[in-house]
Structures are given as C-alpha cells and as structure tokens.
Design a protein around this motif. Structure first.
Motif, PDB file in Angstrom:
ATOM      1  N   UNK A   1       0.825  -1.210   0.000  1.00 38.31           N
ATOM      2  CA  UNK A   1       0.000   0.000   0.000  1.00 38.31           C
ATOM      3  C   UNK A   1       0.858   1.257   0.000  1.00 38.31           C
ATOM      4  N   UNK A   2       2.026   1.215   0.648  1.00 37.33           N
ATOM      5  CA  UNK A   2       2.875   2.401   0.693  1.00 37.33           C
ATOM      6  C   UNK A   2       3.310   2.836  -0.703  1.00 37.33           C
ATOM      7  N   UNK A   3       3.531   1.879  -1.573  1.00 36.48           N
ATOM      8  CA  UNK A   3       3.926   2.213  -2.939  1.00 36.48           C
ATOM      9  C   UNK A   3       2.766   2.869  -3.672  1.00 36.48           C
ATOM     10  N   UNK A   4       1.580   2.345  -3.503  1.00 32.66           N
ATOM     11  CA  UNK A   4       0.415   2.884  -4.222  1.00 32.66           C
ATOM     12  C   UNK A   4       0.053   4.289  -3.741  1.00 32.66           C
ATOM     13  N   UNK A   5       0.298   4.570  -2.472  1.00 31.27           N
ATOM     14  CA  UNK A   5      -0.067   5.886  -1.916  1.00 31.27           C
ATOM     15  C   UNK A   5       1.141   6.815  -1.771  1.00 31.27           C
ATOM     16  N   UNK A   6       2.195   6.491  -2.467  1.00 32.76           N
ATOM     17  CA  UNK A   6       3.454   7.221  -2.320  1.00 32.76           C
ATOM     18  C   UNK A   6       3.319   8.702  -2.681  1.00 32.76           C
ATOM     19  N   UNK A   7       2.565   9.017  -3.715  1.00 32.14           N
ATOM     20  CA  UNK A   7       2.448  10.392  -4.203  1.00 32.14           C
ATOM     21  C   UNK A   7       1.082  11.011  -3.900  1.00 32.14           C
ATOM     22  N   UNK A   8       0.326  10.428  -2.994  1.00 31.45           N
ATOM     23  CA  UNK A   8      -1.038  10.906  -2.765  1.00 31.45           C
ATOM     24  C   UNK A   8      -1.095  12.338  -2.241  1.00 31.45           C
ATOM     25  N   UNK A   9      -0.103  12.724  -1.459  1.00 31.81           N
ATOM     26  CA  UNK A   9      -0.128  14.063  -0.847  1.00 31.81           C
ATOM     27  C   UNK A   9       0.549  15.122  -1.709  1.00 31.81           C
ATOM     28  N   UNK A  10       0.848  14.778  -2.953  1.00 34.14           N
ATOM     29  CA  UNK A  10       1.635  15.691  -3.797  1.00 34.14           C
ATOM     30  C   UNK A  10       0.806  16.419  -4.847  1.00 34.14           C
ATOM     31  N   UNK A  11      -0.490  16.163  -4.909  1.00 37.31           N
ATOM     32  CA  UNK A  11      -1.289  16.733  -5.992  1.00 37.31           C
ATOM     33  C   UNK A  11      -2.441  17.590  -5.498  1.00 37.31           C
ATOM     34  N   UNK A  12      -2.476  17.923  -4.219  1.00 38.68           N
ATOM     35  CA  UNK A  12      -3.515  18.799  -3.679  1.00 38.68           C
ATOM     36  C   UNK A  12      -2.963  20.219  -3.587  1.00 38.68           C
ATOM     37  N   UNK A  13      -3.614  21.160  -4.279  1.00 40.14           N
ATOM     38  CA  UNK A  13      -3.110  22.532  -4.367  1.00 40.14           C
ATOM     39  C   UNK A  13      -2.971  23.171  -2.989  1.00 40.14           C
ATOM     40  N   UNK A  14      -3.963  23.004  -2.134  1.00 31.39           N
ATOM     41  CA  UNK A  14      -3.919  23.630  -0.806  1.00 31.39           C
ATOM     42  C   UNK A  14      -2.793  23.065   0.046  1.00 31.39           C
ATOM     43  N   UNK A  15      -2.591  21.744  -0.026  1.00 31.43           N
ATOM     44  CA  UNK A  15      -1.487  21.146   0.732  1.00 31.43           C
ATOM     45  C   UNK A  15      -0.136  21.567   0.181  1.00 31.43           C
ATOM     46  N   UNK A  16      -0.059  21.695  -1.133  1.00 29.38           N
ATOM     47  CA  UNK A  16       1.196  22.155  -1.741  1.00 29.38           C
ATOM     48  C   UNK A  16       1.523  23.561  -1.260  1.00 29.38           C
TER      49      UNK A  16
END
Length: 450
Positions: free
Chosen positions: A3-18
C-alpha cells in the motif's frame, strides 16, 4: 505491491497542501537603525530573499510534475515481476523533457526547490527478490553548471560524485542509469542551471547533456533562461522536436494580480516597520521599477533602505524607491526593465536583448495586463510632468520638502559641468614646454664598465 507504494504520491497533488508545505514566511527583521546602513540593508535583503509565496503558475506546475512522477511510479510498480524485469532488462525509453524557462530572477529555482519539498522522501521497500530492503528515491536532481557532458552526469548518478568513471563508456553508463532508476523507483529527473554550461562547444554540448538525461526513462525537467532556449531553437528540427516540445513559460506576476499584492504585503511585514508605504502605492512602484521580477524587487528595496538611511530616516518612503531606481547600483537593471517595457509596448521578433525576449509565442491575453499597466504608467508620468511644469519655484520647493512630487516627475539634479579648458597661443605653448624641460633634473651619465 504494498500500500505504501500505491499511496506514495497521494499528498503531492492537492493545491492547498502544496501551498501550505512550500510557502516560506520568515520572521520580521529586528531593529536596524543601530546597525551600519550597508550591513542593515544587507540583512534586510537576506530576509526578503527567503520569502516564497507560490503563485498560480508555480502551484499548477508543481501539481503537474508531481502527477507525472506519480504516473511513472505506478508504471514501475504494476507488479513485482514487472518491477524486477525492468531492473534486469531496462527498456529503452526516451522522454520529451519539460523546459521550464523564464526571465532571470523570476523564481524558477525557487519553484524547483518547492517541487523537491513536495516529492516524497526516501522510503524502504521490501520484496521477495531482495534480502533486506531497497531505498526508494522519488527523484534525481543535478546541476549542469561546470559539467563536461552527459557522461559526467550519468557518472555522478551511477558511481557517485567525484568517483572516476574508469572504463565505463557512455552506453554502459546509460544502461546502468536506467537499471538503477528502475530499481530505486526514480520517478522524476531534474536538471537545473543549464544556461551556465560551459559554452566552449556552443549549444551542441547542452543538446548532448539534455538528450542523454532524457534517455534515462523517467519524466525530466530542465530549467533554463531565455538565452539558452534561443540557442536551442537554432538547432536542427530533430533536436528541437525532442527538447522544446513541452515548454512551460514562467512569466512575472501581473501588476494587478493578487499574487503580486500578497508578495508586496509580505515584504512590508518582513521589513518589521522599516517600509512605511501604502501597499497599493508600493505594489505599483515596485512593479514599475522591476517589471515584477522578484530578485530585482529585493535589490531595489535594499537600495531604497540605504537611501532612507542616508537621508537621516529609519523607514523607506516612496521617494526612496525612486532614488534607488536612478542609483548607480541599479542602473544596469533599470536599463533591462525599460527594455522589457519597450518590448511589451512594441513587440518585435528580432533585435538585440534576446535574453529578455520570450522565445515562444505567447497568447495575447498574457501581455494585455502588462501593456495596460505600462500605458497607464506612461500617462501618469506625462500628467505628473505637466503638473510639475505648472508649479512656481516656491511651490515646487514646498512640494519637494514634503515629498509630494506626483510620479516623481522632477528630474534628478544634473552634475556640475566643468569649465572649458582655456585656449593658449603657440608662443605660450612653446614657453611652457621650455619651462618644463628646464625644470627636469638631468640624469647622471652612466659610468663606464670596468
């Protein structure tokens, strides 16, 4: 795959979090009046340089590049068998790199640094093929400054920086780079400072480096100023199609945009009260003096602080920015700013200053706000000049005393002209010559050698 591989980039595509993760808002500077003016100005500039508020372009660029990296990562880790296969038999894939270009000082390097903050940190990965864990790396970053060619960059990736390449040729290094990129899960390759490559071989050296990096396989970004892109546009079509088919042009903020006003407001906050100017007036004057280039904004605020200290004050006023614009230290930049405005008002496709001219065709709406601002500023200065010329001498002196010259229409004081050298007659010239000869003490005659 886990699961860590599949969710590796999950937090990288939200404008507000960026935005929350990459923005930098330093603490305001302390009391500067007790410090030497030059040292205090340098301290103010260092703090202002730390400010980073990503604009709309930077946020969208970071989101897009993180999304590309996420897509590549999902292709690498479709299954354990596919992952292992790409390690031992790396496919030959050549990507079209993304060219991030813009004026010098507009914020390209800060955007790349923000992108690196967003990409996931190294993580351990285990599978049945390995005894132990493999360290996965989200991206490879390199600077092209001082590199001899593509082989040296691959050597740094494969063998480490400073290690001799030995008998490795370019073909073997490229295969090994592909293998290690697939093994370590590298999903993005970043190449910065390409305009600083030694130009001994012209654009051919840059082309060699870029094509070599693009042949590794992961998505690639290279950062360059306009000057290098103009050189690449003169290459053959096969090189242009590979290297310049994915341009991303970073333009200065529009003068009336919220991004620019937020940046100016942050500069006022960070100054700790040493900038006492209305935010709307400061935003307009800074843009007029810098064309929205933030590196120049920091420099002119630094020079304006020196001007205010020389005038016996502790806080910057609008007149200090006007004097800083006309200062010797800013003269080279002011000429470039005026050239940028001239290009915006009278666009041309040829001429000098190609380093200031965007090499790609831009939509008409991209320049409309800048042209509107430049024309409005020109009209404002014409009106201010007419107003100043209508004043009497005592009225003009009073206006200068309260620093209320609209648009700073008053011209800077001209240096005193030296008096011309008086003409002399031929007799006076001959007399002066003979007097000079008589005043010279003759040298002693040299002694004969023994």
């Amino acid at each position: 795959m886990n699961k860590l591989i599949r969710t590796r980039f999950n937090c990288c595509t939200d404008i507000n979090k960026i935005r929350e993760r990459v923005r930098v808002k330093p603490e305001p500077v302390g009391l500067l009046s007790v410090i030497d003016p030059l040292i205090a100005a340098e301290s103010l500039a260092d703090t202002l340089m730390q400010i980073y508020l990503p604009n709309e372009f930077s946020l969208n660029f970071i989101k897009e590049m993180a999304g590309r990296a996420s897509l590549h990562s999902s292709k690498l880790f479709t299954s354990e068998a596919g992952y292992v296969s790409q390690i031992y038999h790396p496919p030959e894939v050549e990507v079209s790199p993304v060219c991030l270009t813009g004026l010098a000082g507009v914020g390209k390097s800060q955007t790349i640094a923000a992108l690196r903050k967003i990409l996931p940190p190294p993580m351990d990965f285990t599978c049945d093929h390995y005894h132990g864990a493999v360290k996965l790396i989200s991206h490879w970053y390199a600077s092209a400054r001082g590199k001899a060619g593509g082989k040296q960059l691959l050597t740094d990736f494969v063998l480490g920086s400073g290690e001799p390449s030995g008998r490795w040729n370019l073909s073997k290094l490229l295969v090994e780079s592909r293998r290690r990129a697939n093994r370590d899960g590298v999903s993005l390759v970043l190449l910065e400072e390409t305009q600083h490559i030694n130009t001994g071989l012209g654009a051919s050296k840059v082309t060699d480096i870029l094509l070599t990096m693009a042949a590794i396989g992961p998505p690639m970004i290279f950062v360059s100023n306009y000057s290098l892109v103009h050189k690449l546009l003169r290459r053959n079509s096969e090189d242009k199609q590979r290297l310049l088919s994915e341009p991303r042009i970073m333009l200065p903020d529009h003068p009336e945009s919220q991004d620019w006003k937020d940046y100016v407001s942050e500069c006022i906050r960070v100054s700790g009260g040493h900038i006492q100017v209305n935010i709307d007036d400061l935003a307009a004057e800074l843009y007029r003096s810098t064309f929205g280039i933030k590196r120049l904004a920091v420099q002119i605020l630094k020079l304006a602080y020196i001007e205010c200290r020389n005038a016996g004050r502790e806080s910057v006023k609008l007149a200090d920015i006007n004097r800083a614009y006309r200062s010797t230290a800013y003269s080279s930049n002011s000429k470039e700013v005026e050239e940028l405005y001239l290009q915006a008002l009278h666009p041309r496709t040829t001429g000098t200053h190609l380093d200031l001219r965007c090499p790609f065709d831009l939509p008409a709406d991209k320049n409309s706000n800048v042209v509107k601002f430049a024309r409005a500023d020109r009209d404002h200065r014409v009106n201010a000049t007419v107003f100043d010329s209508a004043l009497r001498s005592n009225e003009r002196a009073a206006m200068k005393h309260i620093d209320f010259i609209p648009g700073d229409a008053s011209s800077p004081p001209k240096p005193a002209r030296r008096s011309p050298v008086p003409r002399v007659s031929d007799e006076e010239t001959a007399k002066t010559f003979h007097e000079l000869i008589d005043s010279i003490t003759p040298l002693p005659r040299p002694k004969k050698p023994k």
